[in-house]
Every structure is written in structure tokens, then in C-alpha cells.
Design a protein around this motif. Sequence first.
Motif, PDB file in Angstrom:
ATOM      1  N   ASN A 170       0.829  -1.200   0.000  1.00 49.24           N
ATOM      2  CA  ASN A 170       0.000   0.000   0.000  1.00 49.24           C
ATOM      3  C   ASN A 170       0.868   1.257   0.000  1.00 49.24           C
ATOM      4  OD1 ASN A 170      -2.320   1.544   0.030  1.00 49.24           O
ATOM      5  ND2 ASN A 170      -3.155   0.646   1.890  1.00 49.24           N
ATOM      6  N   ALA A 171       0.214   2.419  -0.034  1.00 45.78           N
ATOM      7  CA  ALA A 171       0.926   3.699  -0.093  1.00 45.78           C
ATOM      8  C   ALA A 171       1.770   3.931   1.156  1.00 45.78           C
ATOM      9  CB  ALA A 171      -0.085   4.833  -0.260  1.00 45.78           C
ATOM     10  N   ALA A 172       2.866   4.685   0.994  1.00 48.71           N
ATOM     11  CA  ALA A 172       3.755   5.076   2.093  1.00 48.71           C
ATOM     12  C   ALA A 172       4.243   3.863   2.880  1.00 48.71           C
ATOM     13  CB  ALA A 172       3.071   6.084   3.007  1.00 48.71           C
ATOM     14  N   SER A 173       4.693   2.850   2.171  1.00 49.01           N
ATOM     15  CA  SER A 173       5.129   1.601   2.807  1.00 49.01           C
ATOM     16  C   SER A 173       6.454   1.141   2.223  1.00 49.01           C
ATOM     17  CB  SER A 173       4.077   0.497   2.600  1.00 49.01           C
ATOM     18  OG  SER A 173       2.814   0.887   3.088  1.00 49.01           O
ATOM     19  N   GLN A 174       7.095   0.206   2.924  1.00 47.73           N
ATOM     20  CA  GLN A 174       8.313  -0.383   2.380  1.00 47.73           C
ATOM     21  C   GLN A 174       8.438  -1.836   2.801  1.00 47.73           C
ATOM     22  OE1 GLN A 174      11.387   2.263   4.181  1.00 47.73           O
ATOM     23  NE2 GLN A 174      12.180   0.409   5.138  1.00 47.73           N
ATOM     24  N   LEU A 175       8.943  -2.644   1.866  1.00 44.84           N
ATOM     25  CA  LEU A 175       9.155  -4.073   2.091  1.00 44.84           C
ATOM     26  C   LEU A 175      10.604  -4.408   1.768  1.00 44.84           C
ATOM     27  CD1 LEU A 175       7.573  -6.783   2.715  1.00 44.84           C
ATOM     28  CD2 LEU A 175       7.587  -7.127   0.225  1.00 44.84           C
ATOM     29  N   ARG A 176      11.296  -5.008   2.745  1.00 51.88           N
ATOM     30  CA  ARG A 176      12.675  -5.442   2.544  1.00 51.88           C
ATOM     31  C   ARG A 176      12.696  -6.961   2.524  1.00 51.88           C
ATOM     32  NH1 ARG A 176      17.369  -6.543   5.846  1.00 51.88           N
ATOM     33  NH2 ARG A 176      19.285  -5.890   4.771  1.00 51.88           N
ATOM     34  N   TYR A 177      13.370  -7.552   1.523  1.00 53.72           N
ATOM     35  CA  TYR A 177      13.291  -8.998   1.313  1.00 53.72           C
ATOM     36  C   TYR A 177      14.554  -9.485   0.595  1.00 53.72           C
ATOM     37  CZ  TYR A 177      11.950  -6.851  -3.088  1.00 53.72           C
ATOM     38  OH  TYR A 177      11.949  -6.057  -4.200  1.00 53.72           O
ATOM     39  N   PRO A 178      14.919 -10.754   0.764  1.00 54.01           N
ATOM     40  CA  PRO A 178      16.045 -11.310   0.017  1.00 54.01           C
ATOM     41  C   PRO A 178      15.630 -11.616  -1.424  1.00 54.01           C
ATOM     42  CG  PRO A 178      15.128 -12.968   1.473  1.00 54.01           C
ATOM     43  CD  PRO A 178      14.401 -11.694   1.778  1.00 54.01           C
ATOM     44  N   VAL A 179      16.548 -11.434  -2.355  1.00 51.25           N
ATOM     45  CA  VAL A 179      16.210 -11.718  -3.751  1.00 51.25           C
ATOM     46  C   VAL A 179      15.981 -13.215  -3.951  1.00 51.25           C
ATOM     47  CG1 VAL A 179      17.390  -9.660  -4.606  1.00 51.25           C
ATOM     48  CG2 VAL A 179      18.653 -11.822  -4.418  1.00 51.25           C
ATOM     49  N   VAL A 180      16.648 -14.033  -3.132  1.00 49.56           N
ATOM     50  CA  VAL A 180      16.432 -15.481  -3.120  1.00 49.56           C
ATOM     51  C   VAL A 180      16.410 -15.930  -1.665  1.00 49.56           C
ATOM     52  CG1 VAL A 180      17.306 -17.747  -3.810  1.00 49.56           C
ATOM     53  CG2 VAL A 180      17.615 -15.789  -5.338  1.00 49.56           C
ATOM     54  N   PHE A 181      15.378 -16.667  -1.273  1.00 48.97           N
ATOM     55  CA  PHE A 181      15.275 -17.148   0.102  1.00 48.97           C
ATOM     56  C   PHE A 181      16.224 -18.310   0.356  1.00 48.97           C
ATOM     57  CE2 PHE A 181      10.964 -15.302  -0.517  1.00 48.97           C
ATOM     58  CZ  PHE A 181      10.998 -14.386   0.518  1.00 48.97           C
ATOM     59  N   THR A 182      16.561 -18.498   1.626  1.00 50.32           N
ATOM     60  CA  THR A 182      17.384 -19.648   2.012  1.00 50.32           C
ATOM     61  C   THR A 182      16.533 -20.915   1.981  1.00 50.32           C
ATOM     62  OG1 THR A 182      16.881 -19.513   4.382  1.00 50.32           O
ATOM     63  CG2 THR A 182      18.665 -18.113   3.552  1.00 50.32           C
ATOM     64  N   ASN A 183      17.172 -22.056   2.211  1.00 54.38           N
ATOM     65  CA  ASN A 183      16.432 -23.321   2.205  1.00 54.38           C
ATOM     66  C   ASN A 183      15.844 -23.657   3.576  1.00 54.38           C
ATOM     67  OD1 ASN A 183      18.728 -23.950   3.609  1.00 54.38           O
ATOM     68  ND2 ASN A 183      19.510 -25.440   2.134  1.00 54.38           N
ATOM     69  N   LYS A 184      15.937 -22.711   4.538  1.00 50.64           N
ATOM     70  CA  LYS A 184      15.423 -22.963   5.891  1.00 50.64           C
ATOM     71  C   LYS A 184      14.178 -22.129   6.221  1.00 50.64           C
ATOM     72  CE  LYS A 184      19.820 -24.368   7.957  1.00 50.64           C
ATOM     73  NZ  LYS A 184      20.811 -24.098   9.042  1.00 50.64           N
ATOM     74  N   GLU A 185      14.169 -20.878   5.797  1.00 52.39           N
ATOM     75  CA  GLU A 185      13.066 -20.004   6.142  1.00 52.39           C
ATOM     76  C   GLU A 185      12.961 -18.868   5.142  1.00 52.39           C
ATOM     77  OE1 GLU A 185      13.922 -18.566  10.049  1.00 52.39           O
ATOM     78  OE2 GLU A 185      15.515 -17.229   9.377  1.00 52.39           O
ATOM     79  N   ARG A 186      11.825 -18.170   5.167  1.00 56.34           N
ATOM     80  CA  ARG A 186      11.579 -17.008   4.304  1.00 56.34           C
ATOM     81  C   ARG A 186      11.188 -15.837   5.210  1.00 56.34           C
ATOM     82  NH1 ARG A 186       6.854 -19.568   0.918  1.00 56.34           N
ATOM     83  NH2 ARG A 186       6.470 -20.469   2.977  1.00 56.34           N
TER      84      ARG A 186
END
Length: 343
Positions: A170-186
Motif C-alpha cells: 500500500n501507499a507510504a510503505s516499504q518491504l525489505r526482502y532477500p532476492v532469493v530465500f534460504t532453504n530454511k526459512e523465508r
Amino acid sequence: MGELKTNRLIDKLGEADTFLSKYRHYRRVDKKKAWKAFCLRVEANPPKRINWQIVFRYAAILLLPISIVAICLMLLADPVEQKISESLAAVGPGTSQAILVLSDGNEISLDSTVTNRLAVGGTAVAAVTGSHISYQANSQATSMQYNTLLTKQGGEYRIVLEDGTKVHLNAASQLRYPVVFTNKERVVHLQGEAYFEVAPDKARPFYVVTDHMKIRQYGTAFNVNAYPGSSTEVVLVRGSIGVTVGDKERTLAPGQLAKIHAGSKLLSIKEVDTESYVAWNEGRFFFDNQSLRDIANVLSRWYNIEIQFARGDIQYLHFTGSLDRYDTIEPIIQPLAGRRMSR
């Protein structure tokens, strides 16, 4: 709209004191009792034809239309203090636009006109097609590289993460994430609001981390609202999630809301109608007994306008109603003027 025209509109709507008096009268009505009386009356005397006068009398008690919100939007600020340079008719809704921050710090502007294929990390590429960006892994990640998707006021954007999880930011928001997840967790980090449809993966739980809570689940749909300085809320639409505050995890069932009030570490859980929390994801605003202050915050972020309260008590009024999220702000105001506002 010029200052003089705005003043005439406000005069036509009436004085704030008169409106507040009528609103307080409405708040004193026992709506459940009124509805019960209405049902008993209909059952005892089933009409051959509907008496709309009776229906409208009770409907007025049970539902306060969204147009009433417009009264407050016009009364809550002096025209000089409400810093909107163009007429209300020209105040358009938010659009698909965001800033993508790569792991090396470079920034890429995204909007509905951009169609491209980007290298977003050593192990992933992303396809940009207008209103969304979709990640694909080239190979298994050997080191964690993060991207950040940022939306400003008046913007939104959709993203498909490397695992297939869909996120509407949504507006005025930010999401930080790995480009590729590990094999244990996301794990992703959120500030602001986002709707998640998580790809099932029993081997790798999915976590959303905010400033005040951590949300864990394995494949479900839910909405998270975590704007800085406001309460943090997560609403579960389907599936099952665990909400952790401190070292204690609580499990949510579909239709439940978990909330941490601003400035508090106490978690509360209750049953809710999820529509008012997730309607924005489907292109509508749905306000269910929300304060004008909260409604003004939502409209400010989406329409990228500044709303100021000239009278502090007005912001605590509560309203219910629905409107099209992708329309201009004019339809909220227009019905109150009794005429079409000139552009």
C-alpha cells in the motif's frame, strides 16, 4: 476550487456545532434495539407492500453513509489551512509507482509505464510489467542479498517474490526482502501496510517482521498494517498464523485480528469482519465505525493530500461506509453540495 467557492460550500453544509449535535444524538441511539424492534414489527405485520418510510427510518439508525464523512472533510479544515492547490475534482487516486532499492544501493523508479527485465542480484532477475515486479532465481543463493521496495504517498505496487508469494504494498510503505530465500526459512521486513498471499512451503516457514511483532505462517492470506507511530494490526483471511510479541506466540484463526496499540506491548485478539481491513486490496475503501482521524490518515496517504483539523473534537467522530478507491476524491464531497461542483 477557490477559497470563496469553498466557503460557500461550507456555509451550505451548515455549522460544525449543528452537525456535532446531530451526530451525538445518533450515537445515543441503541442500534441493536432498533433493529430488533424493526424485525419484530415486520414479523408481526408482514406488509403486502414495503413501507419505505419505515425502512429508511431504521436504516438511518443502522448505517451512517460515507457521504457524512465528506461533511467532516469539509468542516475539519479552514480553506486557507487546507493546503490543496487544485480543485477537489482534480485530486486523483494513487497509482502503481514505487522505488526499487537494489543490494548495492542503486535506485530504480517503477511505474505503470515501465516494462523491463532487471538484474536484481547475483542469483536472481526480475521482470517489471507495469503495476508489478516478479522475481526469479537463477541459482541457489550463496549469500543473502536484499532488495527494498518503497512506495510514497499516492502510490502502490505489487510484487511476486522468488518463492511465488504475492504481496500488494500500500501507499507510504516499504518491504525489505532477500532476492532469493534460504532453504530454511523465508523472512521479509515491513513498514506500512501490505496484503500477503503466501506460497505454501512446509519446509520453509514464512515470517513478516514489523517493529512490534513477528508473524509466522506456512501458506495463507493476511493483511498487515504497521505504519510507524500507529497501532500494528494483522488480520487473517484464510489459513493459520502465529503472532509473536516478545517471547510469546499466539495463534490466529481466519476472521481474527491481532493488534498492538501504539505505545503498548500488549497484544489483543478479537473476531472481526475482515472486509474493512482488506477491501483496499480489491480496489475499495470500507470504513467500519472508524474515527474521522483514521479515515483522514487513509485518504491523505492514498490521495497524497494534507488534511488539517481546525477543531480537534471532530476527529473523534466515527463513521461507516464504502467508496471506490480508484475514483477521484470528488465523489466523497459532491453529494453534499446538492449540485455538481464546477471544475
